[in-house]
Design a protein around this motif. Sequence first.
Motif, mmCIF file in Angstrom:
data_model
loop_
_atom_site.group_PDB
_atom_site.id
_atom_site.type_symbol
_atom_site.label_atom_id
_atom_site.label_comp_id
_atom_site.label_asym_id
_atom_site.label_seq_id
_atom_site.Cartn_x
_atom_site.Cartn_y
_atom_site.Cartn_z
ATOM 1 N N TRP A 23 28.874 37.660 43.697
ATOM 2 C CA TRP A 23 28.942 37.562 42.217
ATOM 3 C C TRP A 23 28.070 36.984 42.231
ATOM 4 C CZ3 TRP A 23 31.729 39.911 38.786
ATOM 5 C CH2 TRP A 23 32.928 40.416 39.366
ATOM 6 N N HIS A 24 27.535 37.069 40.815
ATOM 7 C CA HIS A 24 25.384 35.979 39.851
ATOM 8 C C HIS A 24 25.871 36.132 38.844
ATOM 9 C CE1 HIS A 24 24.154 35.949 43.967
ATOM 10 N NE2 HIS A 24 23.887 37.373 44.247
ATOM 11 N N THR A 25 25.318 35.663 38.238
ATOM 12 C CA THR A 25 25.245 35.354 36.472
ATOM 13 C C THR A 25 23.245 35.451 36.112
ATOM 14 O OG1 THR A 25 26.679 33.426 36.982
ATOM 15 C CG2 THR A 25 25.446 34.072 35.017
ATOM 16 N N TYR A 26 23.719 36.434 35.553
ATOM 17 C CA TYR A 26 22.552 37.633 35.244
ATOM 18 C C TYR A 26 22.582 37.077 33.534
ATOM 19 C CZ TYR A 26 22.191 39.958 39.312
ATOM 20 O OH TYR A 26 22.985 40.518 40.753
ATOM 21 N N GLY A 27 21.106 37.112 32.615
ATOM 22 C CA GLY A 27 20.850 36.763 31.198
ATOM 23 C C GLY A 27 19.810 37.112 30.777
ATOM 24 N N VAL A 28 19.193 37.695 29.319
ATOM 25 C CA VAL A 28 18.428 38.058 29.460
ATOM 26 C C VAL A 28 18.168 37.035 27.699
ATOM 27 C CG1 VAL A 28 17.235 39.509 27.616
ATOM 28 C CG2 VAL A 28 18.602 40.313 29.663
ATOM 29 N N GLU A 29 16.652 36.501 28.314
ATOM 30 C CA GLU A 29 16.934 35.250 26.784
ATOM 31 C C GLU A 29 15.474 35.680 25.721
ATOM 32 O OE1 GLU A 29 15.367 31.100 28.586
ATOM 33 O OE2 GLU A 29 17.610 31.183 29.809
ATOM 34 N N TRP A 30 16.550 35.879 24.396
ATOM 35 C CA TRP A 30 15.084 37.232 23.592
ATOM 36 C C TRP A 30 14.256 36.185 22.933
ATOM 37 C CZ3 TRP A 30 17.431 41.535 20.076
ATOM 38 C CH2 TRP A 30 15.913 41.995 19.221
ATOM 39 N N SER A 31 13.145 36.237 22.191
ATOM 40 C CA SER A 31 12.483 35.186 21.581
ATOM 41 C C SER A 31 11.828 35.748 20.616
ATOM 42 C CB SER A 31 12.936 33.492 22.271
ATOM 43 O OG SER A 31 11.750 33.528 23.172
ATOM 44 N N PRO A 32 11.722 35.811 19.266
ATOM 45 C CA PRO A 32 10.145 36.151 19.307
ATOM 46 C C PRO A 32 8.654 36.255 20.249
ATOM 47 C CG PRO A 32 11.362 34.835 17.530
ATOM 48 C CD PRO A 32 12.303 34.680 19.054
ATOM 49 N N ALA B 206 5.160 44.446 24.477
ATOM 50 C CA ALA B 206 5.751 45.277 23.453
ATOM 51 C C ALA B 206 7.387 44.983 23.455
ATOM 52 C CB ALA B 206 5.523 46.624 24.478
ATOM 53 N N VAL B 207 7.104 43.499 23.065
ATOM 54 C CA VAL B 207 8.391 43.030 22.845
ATOM 55 C C VAL B 207 9.402 43.727 21.810
ATOM 56 C CG1 VAL B 207 10.343 40.888 22.074
ATOM 57 C CG2 VAL B 207 8.448 40.547 24.044
ATOM 58 N N PRO B 208 10.555 43.802 21.593
ATOM 59 C CA PRO B 208 11.145 44.385 20.374
ATOM 60 C C PRO B 208 11.011 43.225 19.239
ATOM 61 C CG PRO B 208 12.397 45.629 22.031
ATOM 62 C CD PRO B 208 11.359 44.303 22.595
ATOM 63 N N THR B 209 10.624 43.711 17.915
ATOM 64 C CA THR B 209 11.518 43.110 16.827
ATOM 65 C C THR B 209 12.860 43.461 16.024
ATOM 66 O OG1 THR B 209 9.694 44.143 15.660
ATOM 67 C CG2 THR B 209 8.820 42.366 16.755
ATOM 68 N N VAL B 210 13.216 44.680 16.932
ATOM 69 C CA VAL B 210 14.369 44.722 15.811
ATOM 70 C C VAL B 210 15.925 45.017 16.697
ATOM 71 C CG1 VAL B 210 13.176 47.340 14.751
ATOM 72 C CG2 VAL B 210 14.142 47.298 16.942
ATOM 73 N N PRO B 211 16.717 44.528 15.876
ATOM 74 C CA PRO B 211 18.053 44.797 17.047
ATOM 75 C C PRO B 211 17.910 45.216 18.211
ATOM 76 C CG PRO B 211 18.482 44.823 14.462
ATOM 77 C CD PRO B 211 17.023 45.080 15.141
ATOM 78 N N MET B 212 18.572 44.810 19.168
ATOM 79 C CA MET B 212 18.999 45.432 20.648
ATOM 80 C C MET B 212 20.341 45.531 21.228
ATOM 81 S SD MET B 212 15.470 44.802 23.608
ATOM 82 C CE MET B 212 16.117 43.442 23.576
#
Length: 97
Positions: free
Chosen positions: A28-37, A55-61
Amino acid sequence: MPLIPAPGPGRVMATATLVYANVDMRQWHTYGVEWSPGRLASTLDGRVFGVMTAAVPTVPMTLALQTHATQAIGAVSSATPRDVTLAVDWVSVYRYR
């Protein structure tokens, strides 16, 4: 472990970042995605293991969880099982402020 902002409404391309982490995927592991501008960071057990700043999105994902192994990146060998299971205990999503 790829981080892929994929095409959708308002998006015209997909980009992928593949990061190799030397970790036992049978545990078991804890994965994360931290999305900021201007930044997407992938975390594994609380530690950043990959950062994407182009190419970091600027619209909702939306969040999609899947398993995939491909010969194209050398992730498949004769020991790779044909079918695998992804077990998810819980998922949380937080709004950036």
